[in-house]
Every structure is written in C-alpha cells, then in structure tokens.
Design a protein around this motif. Structure first.
Motif, mmCIF file in Angstrom:
data_model
loop_
_atom_site.group_PDB
_atom_site.id
_atom_site.type_symbol
_atom_site.label_atom_id
_atom_site.label_comp_id
_atom_site.label_asym_id
_atom_site.label_seq_id
_atom_site.Cartn_x
_atom_site.Cartn_y
_atom_site.Cartn_z
ATOM 1 N N THR A 153 42.439 44.642 40.492
ATOM 2 C CA THR A 153 42.001 46.028 40.287
ATOM 3 C C THR A 153 43.174 46.957 39.962
ATOM 4 O O THR A 153 42.967 48.152 39.713
ATOM 5 C CB THR A 153 41.274 46.558 41.534
ATOM 6 N N ILE A 154 44.397 46.424 39.967
ATOM 7 C CA ILE A 154 45.561 47.294 39.769
ATOM 8 C C ILE A 154 45.754 47.689 38.315
ATOM 9 O O ILE A 154 46.563 48.561 38.005
ATOM 10 C CB ILE A 154 46.848 46.620 40.291
ATOM 11 N N GLY A 155 45.027 47.078 37.410
ATOM 12 C CA GLY A 155 45.168 47.402 35.997
ATOM 13 C C GLY A 155 45.473 46.169 35.167
ATOM 14 O O GLY A 155 45.808 45.111 35.694
ATOM 15 N N GLY A 156 45.357 46.337 33.871
ATOM 16 C CA GLY A 156 45.502 45.202 32.978
ATOM 17 C C GLY A 156 46.904 45.031 32.437
ATOM 18 O O GLY A 156 47.812 45.823 32.686
ATOM 19 N N GLU A 157 47.082 43.953 31.689
ATOM 20 C CA GLU A 157 48.338 43.652 31.008
ATOM 21 C C GLU A 157 48.040 43.246 29.575
ATOM 22 O O GLU A 157 47.061 42.550 29.303
ATOM 23 C CB GLU A 157 49.083 42.514 31.710
ATOM 24 N N ASP A 158 48.881 43.710 28.673
ATOM 25 C CA ASP A 158 48.838 43.256 27.291
ATOM 26 C C ASP A 158 49.989 42.283 27.086
ATOM 27 O O ASP A 158 51.109 42.528 27.556
ATOM 28 C CB ASP A 158 48.974 44.423 26.319
ATOM 29 N N ALA A 159 49.719 41.196 26.389
ATOM 30 C CA ALA A 159 50.735 40.164 26.205
ATOM 31 C C ALA A 159 50.996 39.915 24.727
ATOM 32 O O ALA A 159 50.071 39.921 23.909
ATOM 33 C CB ALA A 159 50.293 38.866 26.872
ATOM 34 N N LEU A 160 52.256 39.700 24.416
ATOM 35 C CA LEU A 160 52.649 39.228 23.090
ATOM 36 C C LEU A 160 53.075 37.777 23.227
ATOM 37 O O LEU A 160 53.956 37.449 24.022
ATOM 38 C CB LEU A 160 53.803 40.055 22.530
ATOM 39 N N SER B 205 40.091 42.390 25.120
ATOM 40 C CA SER B 205 38.982 42.360 26.053
ATOM 41 C C SER B 205 39.169 43.490 27.042
ATOM 42 O O SER B 205 40.268 43.695 27.543
ATOM 43 C CB SER B 205 38.913 41.018 26.785
ATOM 44 N N ALA B 206 38.109 44.211 27.281
ATOM 45 C CA ALA B 206 38.206 45.350 28.190
ATOM 46 C C ALA B 206 37.557 45.003 29.505
ATOM 47 O O ALA B 206 36.767 44.092 29.578
ATOM 48 C CB ALA B 206 37.513 46.538 27.573
ATOM 49 N N VAL C 73 48.468 38.626 20.041
ATOM 50 C CA VAL C 73 48.357 39.629 21.096
ATOM 51 C C VAL C 73 47.102 39.363 21.899
ATOM 52 O O VAL C 73 46.031 39.129 21.338
ATOM 53 C CB VAL C 73 48.324 41.058 20.516
ATOM 54 N N VAL C 74 47.243 39.382 23.204
ATOM 55 C CA VAL C 74 46.094 39.243 24.104
ATOM 56 C C VAL C 74 46.059 40.489 24.984
ATOM 57 O O VAL C 74 47.017 40.770 25.714
ATOM 58 C CB VAL C 74 46.201 37.979 24.980
ATOM 59 N N ARG C 75 44.974 41.221 24.904
ATOM 60 C CA ARG C 75 44.800 42.415 25.724
ATOM 61 C C ARG C 75 43.803 42.103 26.839
ATOM 62 O O ARG C 75 42.769 41.480 26.609
ATOM 63 C CB ARG C 75 44.305 43.591 24.876
ATOM 64 N N SER C 76 44.115 42.564 28.024
ATOM 65 C CA SER C 76 43.267 42.245 29.167
ATOM 66 C C SER C 76 43.230 43.416 30.140
ATOM 67 O O SER C 76 44.215 44.146 30.290
ATOM 68 C CB SER C 76 43.789 40.992 29.871
ATOM 69 N N CYS C 77 42.097 43.553 30.810
ATOM 70 C CA CYS C 77 41.968 44.600 31.829
ATOM 71 C C CYS C 77 42.411 44.097 33.202
ATOM 72 O O CYS C 77 42.309 44.824 34.196
ATOM 73 C CB CYS C 77 40.526 45.107 31.895
ATOM 74 N N ILE C 78 42.911 42.870 33.259
ATOM 75 C CA ILE C 78 43.446 42.315 34.507
ATOM 76 C C ILE C 78 44.895 41.853 34.261
ATOM 77 O O ILE C 78 45.316 41.710 33.108
ATOM 78 C CB ILE C 78 42.577 41.143 35.031
ATOM 79 N N PRO C 79 45.684 41.620 35.306
ATOM 80 C CA PRO C 79 47.076 41.178 35.120
ATOM 81 C C PRO C 79 47.155 39.726 34.654
ATOM 82 O O PRO C 79 47.556 38.821 35.392
ATOM 83 C CB PRO C 79 47.693 41.377 36.506
ATOM 84 N N VAL C 80 46.782 39.513 33.413
ATOM 85 C CA VAL C 80 46.607 38.158 32.895
ATOM 86 C C VAL C 80 47.917 37.377 32.827
ATOM 87 O O VAL C 80 47.938 36.168 33.091
ATOM 88 C CB VAL C 80 45.916 38.194 31.517
ATOM 89 N N VAL C 81 49.003 38.050 32.475
ATOM 90 C CA VAL C 81 50.286 37.343 32.380
ATOM 91 C C VAL C 81 50.725 36.852 33.754
ATOM 92 O O VAL C 81 51.175 35.712 33.907
ATOM 93 C CB VAL C 81 51.363 38.259 31.761
ATOM 94 N N GLN C 82 50.574 37.688 34.753
ATOM 95 C CA GLN C 82 50.946 37.298 36.112
ATOM 96 C C GLN C 82 50.137 36.098 36.585
ATOM 97 O O GLN C 82 50.687 35.138 37.155
ATOM 98 C CB GLN C 82 50.743 38.481 37.066
ATOM 99 N N ILE C 83 48.832 36.122 36.358
ATOM 100 C CA ILE C 83 47.972 35.013 36.785
ATOM 101 C C ILE C 83 48.322 33.737 36.038
ATOM 102 O O ILE C 83 48.393 32.646 36.615
ATOM 103 C CB ILE C 83 46.490 35.380 36.585
#
Length: 267
Positions: free
Chosen positions: A181-188, A266-267, A155-165
């Motif tokens: 700035t739109i919010g984060g994404e959590d990824a499995l 990561s927050a 699991v990777v937690r991020s305060c940015i749209p990490v999966v999209q990037i």
C-alpha cells in the motif's frame, strides 16, 4: 492433412478429446494410454518452459500452485510458434484474470517484469551513444531533438513495489514483508551490454521514456512527463538515460526508429 494436424494438436492439450483418428498401437487399435503419455509430456514441457521464464513467480506461489495455474494456461494458450522463447507472452495477463491468484494482487506485475527481462535479454545488440555527447548538444535544438532507445528497453509501470518484490525472489534473495500500500514503482529493463539491468525509475521518467518511444520530440516528451508528475526532472532523466546506455541515436527530425517494445502500464 491440415485438419488432421489441427485435431492432433488440440487433442494434445485437451484430455477430454478422444485419440485422433488413425493413431494406433502395434495391435492396430487406437491406443489412448500411449497417446496420454505423449500428451502429458507435451504439457509438462510447456509448464517447465513457463517455470524457467517466470522464476520469481514460481518462487512466490510454490511449485504446486504454479504447475496447476500453468496447466490451465497451456490448455487455453497453446504455443503459436515453435520458438519456445516466444511462449508465455500473455501469461502475465492470464495471471491477472486468474481468480485463485486474487489474494496476490502483485503477482501479475512481477510476471510482467520477468517477461520484460526475458525480452530484453533476447533483444538486438546496438551500441549506445556515449554520454559525453550531451555536452555537444546545442541547447536551442534540444526541444526539437528526438532520441532513439536501445532495442532492449522495456518499461513496466506498477501500482505496487514491483522491483522490490521481484528482487527478493530472484538470485537467492531473502523474502521479507512488503507493504504493497506504500505506492508503486516504475521499472526500466535494459540490456545495454552483456547483462540485463532492472532499475527503479524516478517520478515522471516512465512517461518520458514512453513518449520517446512514441517518437515525440524532447519538448513533447517533457510535457507528457510533467503531466504524469509535476516533479519530473528532465536534466536528471537525460543524464541517467545516457549514462546507463539507454540511448542509441538522436535526430533533429522525426523518424520511425524510436519505438519501445513491451511497455507495460498497470494501475
């Protein structure tokens, strides 16, 4: 002998160090030029290993920036194992503290996602439980049930749209503007079968999976997930985890087999 080997290894990564004693050329004299060729080949090899392990990061920053950043990392974090697949585990943390990368606050989370992908790819193979088993579970036993996650689960937690990037910087994706700035994404990140899969998680699901990994019961994991986000959907999370092959075991009692390696928050 150990001290000579230690000195030799250090000299490979630190150009300011002199040629190790006892290393001579055909003329029986110390040969700095010859050693520098070998030194450069070692560093280049490690930098190339990092490029192969972090292709999205490489594409985002470009070859020149990546190579300069990786060379500094190599000098500070030499390999601790002869297995190059293990190298680069601390690279995301290095990027986060690397001041020239401060203008790209998303970069270290992309690196964490790539590291999770690599770890999932090389994880052990275990057959998932068929999702049909959900229908056979006694509802009264559900609160006490403990689930075992697939060994590849990360699991990777991020305060940015990490999966999209990440997605638009791999497999010839087309980079576009992203509002971080739109919010984060959590990824499995998971490899239930042949291919590694990266999935966006719904709200609360990352905390739920984290709790499962820590061997909490369903009731405990649900409480922690709701503490993380009030809109957590237990039924949906269970259905999804079984359907995608993330669950490989279940037990009514505590066991030590439900851990999850490589959780990133990561927050």
């Amino acid at each position: 002998m150990f001290e000579r080997q230690k000195h030799f290894a250090s000299a490979l990564l630190y150009p300011a160090m002199p040629v190790p004693p006892g290393l001579v050329g055909p003329d029986r004299q110390p040969s700095e030029k010859r050693f520098n060729v070998y030194r450069n080949n070692v560093v280049v090899g490690l930098v190339d290993a990092l490029k192969a392990a972090f292709p999205a990061v490489l594409r985002i920053v470009g070859d020149e920036f990546f190579a300069a950043m990786a060379r500094i990392y190599v000098s500070r974090q030499p390999p601790e194992s002869p297995v190059m697949l293990d190298y680069g585990g601390t690279f995301p943390d290095f990027i986060e503290a690397f001041r020239p990368a401060n203008s790209m606050p998303y970069l270290h989370d992309v690196a964490r996602l790539e590291r999770a992908w690599a770890e999932a790819y090389h994880a052990a193979e275990v057959s998932p439980i068929d999702h049909a088993v959900l229908a056979t579970i006694d509802p009264d036993s559900l609160p006490h049930l403990r689930l075992t996650l697939h060994p590849s689960a990360r699991v990777v937690r991020s305060c940015i749209p990490v999966v999209q990037i990440w997605q638009m910087n791999i497999d010839r994706g087309k980079p576009t503007g992203v509002d971080i700035t739109i919010g984060g994404e959590d990824a499995l990140v998971l490899r239930p079968h042949a291919e590694v899969e990266v999935r966006r998680l719904p709200v609360g699901a990352a905390a739920f999976i984290h709790a499962i990994a820590a061997n909490h019961s369903m009731n405990e994991a649900t409480t922690l997930a709701l503490d993380d986000h009030a809109d957590f959907d237990l039924a949906g999370a269970l259905r999804d985890l079984f359907m995608i092959g993330a669950i490989v075991g279940l037990s009514p009692r505590a066991s030590d087999s439900g851990h999850l390696r490589g959780i990133d928050e990561s927050a």
